[in-house]
Scaffold this motif. Structure first.
Motif, PDB file in Angstrom:
ATOM      1  N   ASP A  91     -55.074 -37.048  13.927  1.00 16.73           N
ATOM      2  CA  ASP A  91     -56.496 -36.710  13.798  1.00 16.73           C
ATOM      3  C   ASP A  91     -56.892 -36.346  12.378  1.00 16.73           C
ATOM      4  O   ASP A  91     -58.067 -36.088  12.104  1.00 16.73           O
ATOM      5  N   ARG A  92     -55.930 -36.320  11.472  1.00 10.90           N
ATOM      6  CA  ARG A  92     -56.210 -35.914  10.093  1.00 10.90           C
ATOM      7  C   ARG A  92     -56.404 -37.150   9.218  1.00 10.90           C
ATOM      8  O   ARG A  92     -55.728 -38.159   9.411  1.00 10.90           O
ATOM      9  N   PHE A  93     -57.304 -37.044   8.253  1.00 11.20           N
ATOM     10  CA  PHE A  93     -57.460 -38.156   7.331  1.00 11.20           C
ATOM     11  C   PHE A  93     -57.903 -37.667   5.971  1.00 11.20           C
ATOM     12  O   PHE A  93     -58.398 -36.548   5.802  1.00 11.20           O
ATOM     13  N   ALA A  94     -57.705 -38.544   4.987  1.00  9.53           N
ATOM     14  CA  ALA A  94     -58.201 -38.319   3.630  1.00  9.53           C
ATOM     15  C   ALA A  94     -58.795 -39.628   3.148  1.00  9.53           C
ATOM     16  O   ALA A  94     -58.194 -40.689   3.294  1.00  9.53           O
ATOM     17  N   ILE A  95     -60.003 -39.558   2.605  1.00  5.11           N
ATOM     18  CA  ILE A  95     -60.722 -40.730   2.122  1.00  5.11           C
ATOM     19  C   ILE A  95     -61.136 -40.477   0.686  1.00  5.11           C
ATOM     20  O   ILE A  95     -61.630 -39.402   0.358  1.00  5.11           O
ATOM     21  N   GLU A  96     -60.924 -41.465  -0.169  1.00  7.21           N
ATOM     22  CA  GLU A  96     -61.459 -41.391  -1.528  1.00  7.21           C
ATOM     23  C   GLU A  96     -62.457 -42.529  -1.703  1.00  7.21           C
ATOM     24  O   GLU A  96     -62.191 -43.675  -1.337  1.00  7.21           O
ATOM     25  N   LEU A  97     -63.626 -42.193  -2.248  1.00  8.83           N
ATOM     26  CA  LEU A  97     -64.697 -43.142  -2.466  1.00  8.83           C
ATOM     27  C   LEU A  97     -64.996 -43.246  -3.951  1.00  8.83           C
ATOM     28  O   LEU A  97     -65.095 -42.227  -4.642  1.00  8.83           O
ATOM     29  N   ILE A  98     -65.118 -44.466  -4.440  1.00  4.63           N
ATOM     30  CA  ILE A  98     -65.478 -44.715  -5.835  1.00  4.63           C
ATOM     31  C   ILE A  98     -66.827 -45.415  -5.841  1.00  4.63           C
ATOM     32  O   ILE A  98     -67.008 -46.427  -5.175  1.00  4.63           O
ATOM     33  N   GLY A  99     -67.794 -44.903  -6.622  1.00  2.49           N
ATOM     34  CA  GLY A  99     -69.151 -45.416  -6.570  1.00  2.49           C
ATOM     35  C   GLY A  99     -69.806 -44.928  -5.302  1.00  2.49           C
ATOM     36  O   GLY A  99     -70.437 -45.673  -4.561  1.00  2.49           O
ATOM     37  N   ALA A 100     -69.652 -43.658  -5.046  1.00  2.00           N
ATOM     38  CA  ALA A 100     -69.826 -43.098  -3.715  1.00  2.00           C
ATOM     39  C   ALA A 100     -71.276 -42.811  -3.349  1.00  2.00           C
ATOM     40  O   ALA A 100     -71.719 -41.671  -3.358  1.00  2.00           O
ATOM     41  N   LEU A 101     -72.016 -43.866  -3.005  1.00  2.00           N
ATOM     42  CA  LEU A 101     -73.310 -43.709  -2.351  1.00  2.00           C
ATOM     43  C   LEU A 101     -74.244 -42.762  -3.103  1.00  2.00           C
ATOM     44  O   LEU A 101     -74.950 -41.954  -2.515  1.00  2.00           O
ATOM     45  N   GLY A 102     -74.208 -42.847  -4.427  1.00  2.00           N
ATOM     46  CA  GLY A 102     -75.132 -42.067  -5.230  1.00  2.00           C
ATOM     47  C   GLY A 102     -74.683 -40.666  -5.581  1.00  2.00           C
ATOM     48  O   GLY A 102     -75.419 -39.952  -6.258  1.00  2.00           O
ATOM     49  N   GLY A 104     -71.377 -40.022  -6.861  1.00  2.00           N
ATOM     50  CA  GLY A 104     -70.212 -40.093  -7.715  1.00  2.00           C
ATOM     51  C   GLY A 104     -68.912 -40.146  -6.934  1.00  2.00           C
ATOM     52  O   GLY A 104     -68.894 -40.228  -5.710  1.00  2.00           O
ATOM     53  N   LYS A 105     -67.803 -40.124  -7.650  1.00  2.00           N
ATOM     54  CA  LYS A 105     -66.479 -40.149  -7.030  1.00  2.00           C
ATOM     55  C   LYS A 105     -66.363 -39.018  -6.008  1.00  2.00           C
ATOM     56  O   LYS A 105     -66.697 -37.867  -6.309  1.00  2.00           O
ATOM     57  N   THR A 106     -65.905 -39.356  -4.816  1.00  2.00           N
ATOM     58  CA  THR A 106     -65.940 -38.406  -3.707  1.00  2.00           C
ATOM     59  C   THR A 106     -64.633 -38.430  -2.930  1.00  2.00           C
ATOM     60  O   THR A 106     -64.063 -39.495  -2.685  1.00  2.00           O
ATOM     61  N   ASN A 107     -64.177 -37.261  -2.538  1.00  2.00           N
ATOM     62  CA  ASN A 107     -63.023 -37.127  -1.646  1.00  2.00           C
ATOM     63  C   ASN A 107     -63.466 -36.417  -0.374  1.00  2.00           C
ATOM     64  O   ASN A 107     -64.137 -35.386  -0.430  1.00  2.00           O
ATOM     65  N   ILE A 108     -63.090 -36.990   0.767  1.00  2.00           N
ATOM     66  CA  ILE A 108     -63.381 -36.392   2.066  1.00  2.00           C
ATOM     67  C   ILE A 108     -62.069 -36.189   2.801  1.00  2.00           C
ATOM     68  O   ILE A 108     -61.254 -37.112   2.905  1.00  2.00           O
ATOM     69  N   GLU A 109     -61.840 -34.990   3.293  1.00  2.00           N
ATOM     70  CA  GLU A 109     -60.637 -34.696   4.081  1.00  2.00           C
ATOM     71  C   GLU A 109     -61.039 -34.047   5.401  1.00  2.00           C
ATOM     72  O   GLU A 109     -62.028 -33.306   5.460  1.00  2.00           O
ATOM     73  N   TYR A 110     -60.269 -34.332   6.435  1.00  2.00           N
ATOM     74  CA  TYR A 110     -60.500 -33.730   7.744  1.00  2.00           C
ATOM     75  C   TYR A 110     -59.157 -33.349   8.335  1.00  2.00           C
ATOM     76  O   TYR A 110     -58.240 -34.171   8.417  1.00  2.00           O
TER      77      TYR A 110
END
Length: 210
Positions: A91-102, A104-110
């Motif tokens: 159920d755990r995840f980590a996402i890195e986004l580049i050019g992140a929907l306005g 900037g660089k974004t990290n999402i963790e759950y």
């Protein structure tokens, strides 16, 4: 603002190394390994005379995600896109986004209970679930909790009306007011593109490199 074709694409190995470290801390796992559907149990889709693959409990994927939101105050529909790298462990995840929907660089963790987002524009934000977190940070909607199932080529537990093609692959499914459609590369069993839309105009298009 959309990411251009010249936008920096995330380095898969570097991102997965960082995401694996984050998931090791929260889950005690040694590494992220892509689960295979081979020799895994199958689950019958209700109302369908067919079986669907087991949800992948671990996976590493990359690709591009685009989001469109409906028009507001005569401004017309707006959209944005980002390259992503996603590492999942149960159920755990980590996402890195580049050019992140306005934003900037974004990290999402759950971690299964709390979602955390860190970006250059918003700083650190938290919420109980990733959908609420994304809405708080960007004002955008996306069915993040359903995506691990859809990436696996199977409906989420709360989906309804799943439809299969002649090869018993999931081609459409409904979750609340989200309607998802799936495309495949040749005879692949896992989708390489997911498109999810809502009647009010929200749309998410996600390309997937397994």
């Amino acid at each position: 603002m959309s990411a251009s074709t010249n936008s920096y694409k995330p380095n898969k190995l570097a991102l997965f190394t960082a995401m694996t470290a984050a998931l090791v801390i929260t889950s005690g796992c040694q590494s992220l390994k892509t689960a295979s559907t081979t020799n895994q149990p199958t689950t019958t889709v209700q109302g369908q005379n067919a079986v669907q693959p087991q949800k992948l409990e671990s996976f590493n994927i990359t690709g591009k995600i685009g989001v469109t939101v409906p028009a507001k105050d005569n401004t017309g529909a707006q959209g944005g896109s980002a390259f992503y790298a996603w590492g999942q462990e149960n159920d755990r995840f980590a996402i890195e986004l580049i050019g992140a929907l306005g934003i900037g660089k974004t990290n999402i963790e759950y971690n299964g209970q709390t979602a955390t987002l860190v970006s250059e524009k918003t700083g650190t934000l938290t919420a109980d679930d990733p959908e609420t977190l994304l809405m708080k940070a960007t004002g955008w909607q996306a069915p993040i909790s359903q995506l691990p199932y859809w990436v696996s080529g199977r409906p989420a537990p709360t989906d309804s009306a799943p439809q299969l093609d002649a090869q018993n692959r999931l081609i459409s499914s409904v979750n609340g007011d989200w309607r998802a459609s799936f495309t495949y590369n040749g005879a692949d069993k896992l989708p390489n593109k997911i498109t999810a839309v809502q009647p009010q105009g929200n749309k998410v298009v996600m390309t997937i490199n397994h």
